[in-house]
Design an enzyme around this catalytic site. Structure first.
Site, PDB file in Angstrom:
ATOM      1  N   ARG A   1      -0.795   6.857   4.073  1.00 19.99           N
ATOM      2  CA  ARG A   1      -1.539   6.376   5.240  1.00 19.99           C
ATOM      3  C   ARG A   1      -2.869   7.124   5.380  1.00 19.99           C
ATOM      4  NH1 ARG A   1       0.118   8.256   9.892  1.00 19.99           N
ATOM      5  NH2 ARG A   1       2.297   7.934   9.336  1.00 19.99           N
TER       6      ARG A   1
ATOM      7  N   TYR B   1     -15.957 -14.591  16.310  1.00 17.43           N
ATOM      8  CA  TYR B   1     -14.687 -15.015  15.710  1.00 17.43           C
ATOM      9  C   TYR B   1     -13.621 -15.132  16.804  1.00 17.43           C
ATOM     10  CZ  TYR B   1     -10.682 -14.951  12.516  1.00 17.43           C
ATOM     11  OH  TYR B   1      -9.541 -15.260  11.832  1.00 17.43           O
TER      12      TYR B   1
ATOM     13  N   ASP C   1     -20.267  -8.141  13.065  1.00 17.41           N
ATOM     14  CA  ASP C   1     -19.360  -8.718  12.077  1.00 17.41           C
ATOM     15  C   ASP C   1     -20.230  -9.537  11.122  1.00 17.41           C
ATOM     16  OD1 ASP C   1     -17.639 -10.401  10.644  1.00 17.41           O
ATOM     17  OD2 ASP C   1     -16.161 -10.467  12.254  1.00 17.41           O
TER      18      ASP C   1
ATOM     19  N   LYS D   1     -12.719 -12.675   2.612  1.00 18.68           N
ATOM     20  CA  LYS D   1     -13.597 -13.799   2.320  1.00 18.68           C
ATOM     21  C   LYS D   1     -14.412 -13.510   1.051  1.00 18.68           C
ATOM     22  CE  LYS D   1     -11.750 -14.968   6.249  1.00 18.68           C
ATOM     23  NZ  LYS D   1     -12.314 -14.622   7.538  1.00 18.68           N
TER      24      LYS D   1
END
Ligand SMILES: *Cc1c(COP(=O)(O)O)cnc(C)c1O
Length: 396
Positions: free
Chosen positions: A61, A114, A186, A211
């Site tokens: 982690r 978004y 973003d 993407k």
């Protein structure tokens, strides 16, 4: 632990191929380190690590070599001091918001962000005592007026979905700096190929690497970028709460990024051809593409971007039934959400993303029945155009 290739002197495509690789044992590709834990060779090494005298991995982690390689490559491409990589774009968005905002504070967000980012800011954050003001995209007066002494973040996006509105990044930076607020952009639809918000003074850039960055419709990933200082709370948040990208996803991202430049160049060019083609068709009422002079933000996009991206949105000159027939007539372009991969995807925003709200509400948001969003892929543009003709033929 200086075993990663550093930023090579050279241009973006060279960086994409060579930077942030871990050429362990002479392997030209970065190994996939599937391990949850990292062991120390003896107590002395463990103590040196605990005292901060040596670099060493400890636990998955906190850090993983494959992930670190992907982060180095991404940071070099975005022009950031640091990249904090997550298991998807929304993890990067939520870690940024949650690590920066305290109870009683305030967020400003633009209205066509978004959908899930907007939902989080509008619906979830108020549960924790964090309020928001949603301002219309492009209204910088409203944005500046919305700033209060408790505002911490201004969140915007560019280009936006589905109308490809372009945020005036210089204006947002000016407002954020004038009021000592952090700016967050973003930049998923632009990618570092087409836009460089950090160079314009933005504090934090978010990418859904799912993407264009990974680019092959096969992996979810997301990242927050910025200076070491700006990304520190986000990095600490991830250490604590997780949302880490697993080694396989990191490998796929590294692999996808090696062809980033050539994919983007091709996508920009195909999308422009398709947008120009669509604008001439009688079956099309209107095309939204920031590279067309008819787009409301064409001037701004031309000034601020190196290319206009691969999403083209348009309105069918007809009704809902004809629009759906057009979609059903397509054979090559597949019906599905997302963008940025090799396969051309087409969505019907009214049915795909806004099915849970009434037609009236949807129209208020500008999501009309005849709207179609095309996420252009890497196929030959002639074949995509031939497929669009099949769609038109099916409308009759
Ligand atoms: C897809 C997307 C996200 C969310 O990313 P995931 O990887 O799906 O979590 C955030 N912002 C934009 C603009 C997106 O297109």
């Amino acid at each position: 632990m200086n075993e990663f290739t550093q930023r090579p002197a050279g241009h973006r495509d060279t960086i994409a191929v060579h930077c942030g690789e871990k050429r362990w044992m002479g392997s030209i590709t970065t190994p996939i380190d599937y391990t949850s834990t990292f062991v120390f060779k003896d107590v002395a090494e463990m103590v040196s690590f605990a005292n901060g005298e040596i670099d060493h991995y400890e636990y998955g982690r906190y850090g993983n070599p494959t992930r670190q390689a992907a982060e180095l490559k991404l940071a070099a491409l975005e022009g950031a001091e640091r990249c904090v990589l997550f298991d998807c774009g929304m993890s990067a968005v939520s870690a940024t918001i949650l690590s920066y905002c305290n109870q009683g504070q305030h967020i400003i967000i633009t209205d066509d962000a978004y959908k899930q980012t907007l939902a989080m800011v509008k619906r979830v954050m108020p549960r924790f005592g964090i309020s928001c003001t949603v301002v219309p995209m492009g209204d910088y007066e409203a944005m500046e007026k919305a700033v209060t002494p408790s505002t911490v973040l201004i969140i915007s996006e560019s280009p936006t979905n589905p109308y490809l509105n372009i945020a005036d990044i210089d204006e947002i930076v000016r407002i954020a700096r004038a009021h000592s607020v952090l700016s967050v952009i973003d930049s998923t639809f632009a990618t570092p190929y087409n836009s460089r918000p950090l160079e314009r003074g933005v504090d934090i850039v978010i990418q859904s690497a799912t993407k264009y960055l990974a680019g092959h419709n096969d992996v979810l990933a997301g990242a927050a970028f910025g200076s070491d200082k700006a990304t520190e709370p986000i990095y600490q948040w991830r250490r604590m709460t997780g949302g880490v990208a697993d080694p396989m996803s990191c490998y796929l991202l590294i692999r996808g990024l090696k062809t980033f430049g050539m994919r983007m160049e091709r996508l920009n060019s195909t999308a422009m051809q398709i947008a120009q083609f669509l604008e001439k068709q009688p079956q099309i009422r209107r095309v939204y593409y920031p590279g067309l002079p008819s787009h409301r933000h064409f001037q701004l996009a031309s000034r601020q971007m190196n290319g206009f991206g691969a999403v083209v949105t348009f309105e069918i000159n007809g009704n809902l039934e004809q629009t759906l027939k057009f979609l059903d007539g397509l054979k090559l372009c597949m019906l599905g959400p997302s963008l940025g991969g090799p396969e051309t995807l087409v969505t019907h925003p009214a049915l795909n993303s806004y099915y849970n709200i009434s037609r009236e509400e949807r129209y208020k948001l500008g999501i009309i029945d005849e709207l179609v969003r095309l996420s252009v892929g890497l196929e030959d543009p002639r074949d995509i155009i031939a497929d669009l003709h099949l769609g038109f033929a099916n409308m009759r």
